[in-house]
Design a protein around this motif. Structure first.
Motif, PDB file in Angstrom:
ATOM      1  N   VAL A 873     -52.315  53.117   1.445  1.00  0.00           N
ATOM      2  CA  VAL A 873     -53.183  53.707   0.423  1.00  0.00           C
ATOM      3  C   VAL A 873     -53.885  52.599  -0.360  1.00  0.00           C
ATOM      4  O   VAL A 873     -55.098  52.643  -0.579  1.00  0.00           O
ATOM      5  CB  VAL A 873     -52.366  54.612  -0.540  1.00  0.00           C
ATOM      6  CG1 VAL A 873     -53.194  55.027  -1.741  1.00  0.00           C
ATOM      7  CG2 VAL A 873     -51.848  55.832   0.205  1.00  0.00           C
ATOM      8  N   GLU A 874     -53.133  51.593  -0.749  1.00  0.00           N
ATOM      9  CA  GLU A 874     -53.723  50.503  -1.535  1.00  0.00           C
ATOM     10  C   GLU A 874     -54.834  49.795  -0.786  1.00  0.00           C
ATOM     11  O   GLU A 874     -55.908  49.548  -1.327  1.00  0.00           O
ATOM     12  CB  GLU A 874     -52.647  49.465  -1.854  1.00  0.00           C
ATOM     13  CG  GLU A 874     -51.958  49.684  -3.161  1.00  0.00           C
ATOM     14  CD  GLU A 874     -50.825  48.683  -3.350  1.00  0.00           C
ATOM     15  OE1 GLU A 874     -49.798  49.108  -3.882  1.00  0.00           O
ATOM     16  OE2 GLU A 874     -50.962  47.508  -2.946  1.00  0.00           O
ATOM     17  N   SER A 875     -54.578  49.447   0.470  1.00  0.00           N
ATOM     18  CA  SER A 875     -55.583  48.644   1.160  1.00  0.00           C
ATOM     19  C   SER A 875     -56.814  49.475   1.529  1.00  0.00           C
ATOM     20  O   SER A 875     -57.935  48.991   1.454  1.00  0.00           O
ATOM     21  CB  SER A 875     -54.999  47.927   2.378  1.00  0.00           C
ATOM     22  OG  SER A 875     -54.556  48.859   3.328  1.00  0.00           O
ATOM     23  N   THR A 876     -56.625  50.733   1.879  1.00  0.00           N
ATOM     24  CA  THR A 876     -57.807  51.526   2.218  1.00  0.00           C
ATOM     25  C   THR A 876     -58.592  51.936   0.962  1.00  0.00           C
ATOM     26  O   THR A 876     -59.812  52.021   0.995  1.00  0.00           O
ATOM     27  CB  THR A 876     -57.442  52.775   3.052  1.00  0.00           C
ATOM     28  OG1 THR A 876     -56.328  53.429   2.444  1.00  0.00           O
ATOM     29  CG2 THR A 876     -57.072  52.405   4.476  1.00  0.00           C
ATOM     30  N   ALA A 877     -57.882  52.139  -0.153  1.00  0.00           N
ATOM     31  CA  ALA A 877     -58.600  52.501  -1.380  1.00  0.00           C
ATOM     32  C   ALA A 877     -59.450  51.337  -1.872  1.00  0.00           C
ATOM     33  O   ALA A 877     -60.519  51.531  -2.453  1.00  0.00           O
ATOM     34  CB  ALA A 877     -57.622  52.940  -2.467  1.00  0.00           C
ATOM     35  N   ALA A 878     -58.976  50.117  -1.622  1.00  0.00           N
ATOM     36  CA  ALA A 878     -59.718  48.947  -2.089  1.00  0.00           C
ATOM     37  C   ALA A 878     -60.867  48.608  -1.136  1.00  0.00           C
ATOM     38  O   ALA A 878     -61.698  47.756  -1.434  1.00  0.00           O
ATOM     39  CB  ALA A 878     -58.771  47.757  -2.213  1.00  0.00           C
TER      40      ALA A 878
END
Ligand code: BES
Ligand code: ZN
Length: 990
Positions: A873-878
């Protein structure tokens, strides 16, 4: 590009305005104990129960069945049980006679004798607990906790076994995990009794209670272990108990295990016996020493086939790190830190560590980052294991911090425990402060002061300026609230206000106060006010009173910071030999309906540095709106909140802002590295709050071209990246990106790509190079891509500090083959931190099909552990190219996500914080509102309100500050083109 400080799976680079850094995940909800559908395993358990009931004990079924039924009123997977209705009833509809979240005070546990027999092949657990209780008021009933287990036997005797008291009724109230026992004759005041239960349940990969985890051994075989996570309230899922923090008792454990396994407990093993009954089957029983008096949430036990390494402290405590055998050598670093920090704390707190041993155990499936169980701390693999050849400086620092944090709890939390969860902030805020002090002691080269400011103070200030923030001290009246207070406010703001107090009193006085507090409440419980009282006494006893007009009223000062939300904006004006200081609450959006007259006020310690005045000028606002003191007549500049020790922002008249800009740009030695970062952070934040023109932070940012300190770089990147993200579809995006490239260029040249220099230089290099790639500095992108292809094609290892950057760049600019290569590496990686870096990199792809595939397989959970979905979630949201796809994926898979994460709020919270708060258009705002409308988010609902506020702020900024930023950038680039020489790098002190 993911920030380097990401070893834990925690978000470490909060948006400057968004909900900010969450200290951790919402543990207990993760496991889905309130999931409304019965899982197959639970259903099987029901069948067993029914069978048992038919066979023999009708009574058993009567209280066991409800444990598996949905909470009252639940109709579908998205709805959640309403708050307890007026009168509690059992699942059978019978009235449950006790109506309070808290247990009745008439009965106190003194000692638990626990026998457990977990089977790591069938996963069945059989247990027995004998609880010695003392009666403090005559009573005819007992209420205690138990969750999701079958109780097969219960008995009550007087302690000398002479009288058997018969239990006439046993009722269960699953909503609150309470068991009600009524007895046929009153229990007598002052009498001691023994309450015994036999129980059984099945180990699941629940991440809480006594749960199952697994890892893959070096030979490829799957190995199981059984471990615990009890905080805040899951001890009751492992054995029936009085599960409240102040109900302290001693614990004795006997653990039955296979000879190929080791059992660990809070205390050392006393003896091991062959169990005759199982002769020849290799079954043993370990008996452990009785613990000291402690809370249930700190009890822990683990059965595994782990290996360990050990070392001894000066105080003769045996410190061991336990991990799967093939990983255990990676525990050397943590062991060394633990030994050093344990001795340091013994000295710092003036009290020894209470147990003869301390085990630190790496757990493959773990919801939080780490847990401070007394004598048996547990960690995510990536929070404990460090492998120098692949782990960089950020990972090393993270491990140091986590160890320092959990060890601080051994005193603050374990030895002295909060009486109830409403004082949790004290536990966690304190451990967060000590995390930096302890790590700074173990590794002075880390320069933890800068890190503290960045990650505690500035993170807290970013979040706490939202309308929907909350005071540090909160009432806790239902279990969801307990969950929701493990947040940035408790951790970061808690740590920041304690640090402010420490700076105000001086470290010796603060330490003396802590020592009084710890001694006075040793092995007991305390409230926040008890700490203030002890610190106040220490301040009164101190020989040299701190600067100013005597010691402050500690309670009044700290109440103003802990009992109301938000913090002040301090305006300072120097005029005609008078320095006038005013305070007013700082909120990004104007506070609704607030009248000036009832604005909150704080007790503010303020230190100012003035041009040509030796030393600092100390000013204190004692809960008043303003104060005026005399000051030098002539001062070219003045600067307040020196080293950013105060938890507030400062603003000045325009001429002093201009003077401070000059000072910063001229590289004046009057400003410390914290000051430089704080000025930049205040300027960006005031601009976001509509109080300062965008040209000010932009102009201040140009100081980066000469900056070598980590903190100013980190704050500038935080804010400018946020601007770049807001402008992604706007014409100002390209000029801003160009501007950042020019700022970076000199340091980029200085730092180079080879790993050398001090810890801080390495961290700075990782930051500057990653930023350079993300703003597409051509030579940086080319270099990262070359390193990637050298790794892929020639097997050349990437320098540890640059791995995340290189893997992510390789994926971002690469093709399907590159993505597949990284994916295979991820599947095969055995080093935990390496596995994390690879997983994050996979989210950097720009290919829609790959992203869709990646999200799908990550959520499916077979190849990516549930605990690691947050990294996805973190890497795709960024990732700009992935954000909208992730949003669509989340909406389409909402039910699956809820099912998988148990309808709990942990992952939902993460999704909201990482993804939703980045949106910046009216359309998105409406979409988010519409989607979440009517969904009960329980403890994540505050995060949603904060994210909505963040979107509003984003929209407002785009509307009202973009133009000023664009105009300034245009002017800057005209001057630059006209030949203003590009600034050259020059070294500031780090
Ligand atoms: N006590 C917490 C862990 C915890 C929090 C358990 C909430 C259950 C519910 C522990 O001390 C902690 O704070 N861990 C942090 C790591 C730390 C270095 C900030 C975490 O898990 O993120
Ligand atoms: Zn903690």
């Amino acid at each position: 590009m993911a920030d380097a400080m990401s070893a834990s799976g925690r978000t470490t680079t909060p948006p400057p305005n968004g909900p900010g850094e969450r200290a951790l995940y919402n543990k207990a909800e993760y496991a889905g104990r309130k999931a409304v559908v019965c899982s197959p395993r639970r259903a099987a358990a029901v069948l067993v129960l029914v069978f048992l009931a038919v066979l023999a004990i009708a009574l058993v079924a009567a209280f066991a069945r409800p444990a598996c039924l949905p909470s009252t009123g639940v109709v579908g997977p998205t709805t959640v049980a309403p708050p307890v209705a007026t009168r509690p009833t059992t699942a059978d509809g019978e009235p449950f006679p006790w109506d309070s979240l808290r247990l009745p005070p008439a009965v106190l546990p003194r000692r638990y004798e626990l026998l457990l027999q977990p089977n790591l092949t069938t996963f069945a657990v059989v247990g027995r607990v004998k609880i010695q209780i003392t009666v403090t008021q005559e009573t005819s009933f007992i209420v205690l906790h138990s969750r999701n287990m079958t109780i097969t036997k219960r008995e009550l005797h007087t302690s000398d076994d002479s009288v058997n008291v018969s239990i006439t009724r046993l009722l269960l109230y699953p909503e609150r995990d309470q068991v009600y026992l009524s007895v046929n004759e009153s229990l007598q005041l002052g009498q001691n009794y023994t309450l015994s239960f036999e129980f059984n349940y099945t180990l699941r990969e629940a991440l809480e209670g006594f749960y199952l985890s697994h890892y893959t051994a070096a030979n490829g075989s799957k190995r199981y272990l059984a471990t615990t996570q009890f905080e805040p309230n899951a001890a009751r899922a492992a054995f029936p108990c009085f599960d409240e923090p102040q109900l302290k008792a001693t614990f004795q454990l006997a653990m039955v295990r296979h000879e190929s396994h080791t059992a660990l407990f809070n205390t050392p093993r006393r003896s091991t016996a062959d169990l005759d009954f199982y002769l020849g089957a290799g079954i043993k029983q370990d008996d452990f020493f009785e613990t000291v008096r402690m809370s249930t949430y700190l009890v822990a036990f683990i059965v595994s086939d782990y290996a360990h390494i050990s070392d001894t402290t000066d105080g003769n405590v045996l410190v061991s790190v336990w991990a799967p055998p093939h990983l255990v050598q990676q525990g050397q670093f943590a062991a060394q830190v633990a030994v050093s920090v344990l001795d340091f704390y013994t000295d710092y707190f003036g009290l020894p560590y209470q147990l003869p041993k301390l085990d630190l155990v790496a757990i493959p499936d773990f919801a939080a980052g780490a847990m401070e169980n007394w004598g048996l701390c547990t960690f995510r693999l990536t929070s404990l294991l460090y492998e120098p050849s692949s782990g960089g400086s950020a990972i090393q620092q993270w491990v140091t911090r986590v160890v320092a944090h959990e060890l601080a709890h051994q005193w603050f939390g374990n030895l002295v425990t909060m009486e109830w969860w409403n004082d949790l902030w004290l536990n966690e805020g304190f451990a967060t402060l000590m995390e930096f002090i302890g790590a700074g002691h173990a590794r002075p080269e880390y320069h933890m002061g800068q890190q503290f400011m960045l990650e505690a103070t500035l993170t807290a200030l970013a979040l706490d300026s939202l309308r929907d923030s909350h005071p540090i001290s909160v009432e806790v009246t239902d279990p969801d609230q307990i969950e929701s207070i493990f947040d940035t406010i408790s951790y970061s703001k808690g740590a920041a206000v304690l640090y402010m107090l420490m700076k105000e009193l001086g470290q010796p006085v603060f330490k003396a106060g802590l020592n009084k507090y710890l001694r006075r409440h040793s092995l007991g419980s305390a409230r926040t006010a008890d700490l203030w009282a002890a610190v106040q006494e220490a301040a009164a006893e101190a020989e040299t009173p701190p600067a100013g007009d005597g010691p402050p009223d500690v309670q009044a000062m700290m109440d103003s910071w802990t009992r109301q939300k938000s913090y002040p904006l301090i305006s300072v004006v120097l005029s005609a030999g008078r320095l006038t200081v005013r305070q007013a609450p700082f909120t990004q959006l104007p506070a609704v309906g607030a009248r000036q007259s009832d604005a909150p006020l704080w007790h503010v310690p303020l230190s100012c540095r003035l041009h040509r005045r030796a030393g600092l000028l100390a000013v204190r606002l004692n809960g008043t709106a303003s104060v005026t003191v005399s000051a030098p007549r002539q001062s070219a500049w003045y600067y307040c909140n020196v080293n950013k020790t105060g938890v507030y922002r400062v603003t000045y008249p325009a001429d002093n802002w201009a003077a401070l800009q000059q000072l910063l740009l001229a590289g004046s030695s009057h400003l410390s590295v914290q000051d430089r970062a704080a000025i930049i952070d205040d300027a960006f934040s005031l601009n976001r709050a509509d109080l300062l023109n965008a040209s000010v932070p932009l102009r201040l940012s140009t100081s980066l071209s000469r900056e070598a300190g980590l903190a100013p770089w980190a704050v500038s990147r935080r804010h400018l990246d946020w601007w770049l993200q807001l402008l992604y579809d706007q014409p100002t995006h390209a000029p801003l990106q160009h501007f950042v490239r020019r700022l970076i260029a000199p340091q980029y040249g200085q730092l180079g790509w080879s790993e050398q220099g001090s810890h801080v230089v390495r961290r700075l290099r990782a930051l500057v190079l990653a930023w350079a790639v993300s703003v597409r500095l051509p030579e940086a992108v080319a270099r990262a891509r070359t390193l990637f292809s050298d790794w892929r094609n020639a097997g050349l290892p990437v320098p540890p500090d640059l791995r995340q950057l290189v893997y992510s760049t390789g994926v971002e600019y690469g093709d399907t083959g590159d993505w597949q290569f990284v994916w295979q590496r991820y599947l095969n990686a055995t080093t935990p931190t390496e596995k994390n870096s690879l997983l994050r990199a996979l989210g950097a792809s720009t290919d829609p099909l790959i992203l869709e595939h990646f999200l799908r397989i990550s959520l499916a959970g077979e190849l990516v552990r549930s605990q690691d979905f947050v990294l996805v979630v973190e890497s795709t949201a960024a990732n700009q190219a992935a954000r909208l796809r992730l949003w669509r994926f989340v909406r389409l898979n909402w039910h699956k996500i809820l099912d998988k994460f148990g309808g709990g709020t942990f992952m939902i919270d993460n999704i909201i914080q990482e993804l939703v708060s980045r949106f910046s258009t009216q359309l998105e705002l409406e979409e988010v509102r519409a989607f979440f409308d009517g969904k009960d988010l329980r403890s994540a609902s505050r995060s949603l309100r904060q994210a909505l506020e963040s979107i509003q702020l984003n929209i407002r900024w785009r509307g009202s500050h973009q133009a000023a930023a664009a105009a300034w950038l245009e002017d800057w680039s005209r001057r630059e083109a006209a030949g203003a020489a590009p600034p050259t790098a020059r070294h500031w002190p780090n």
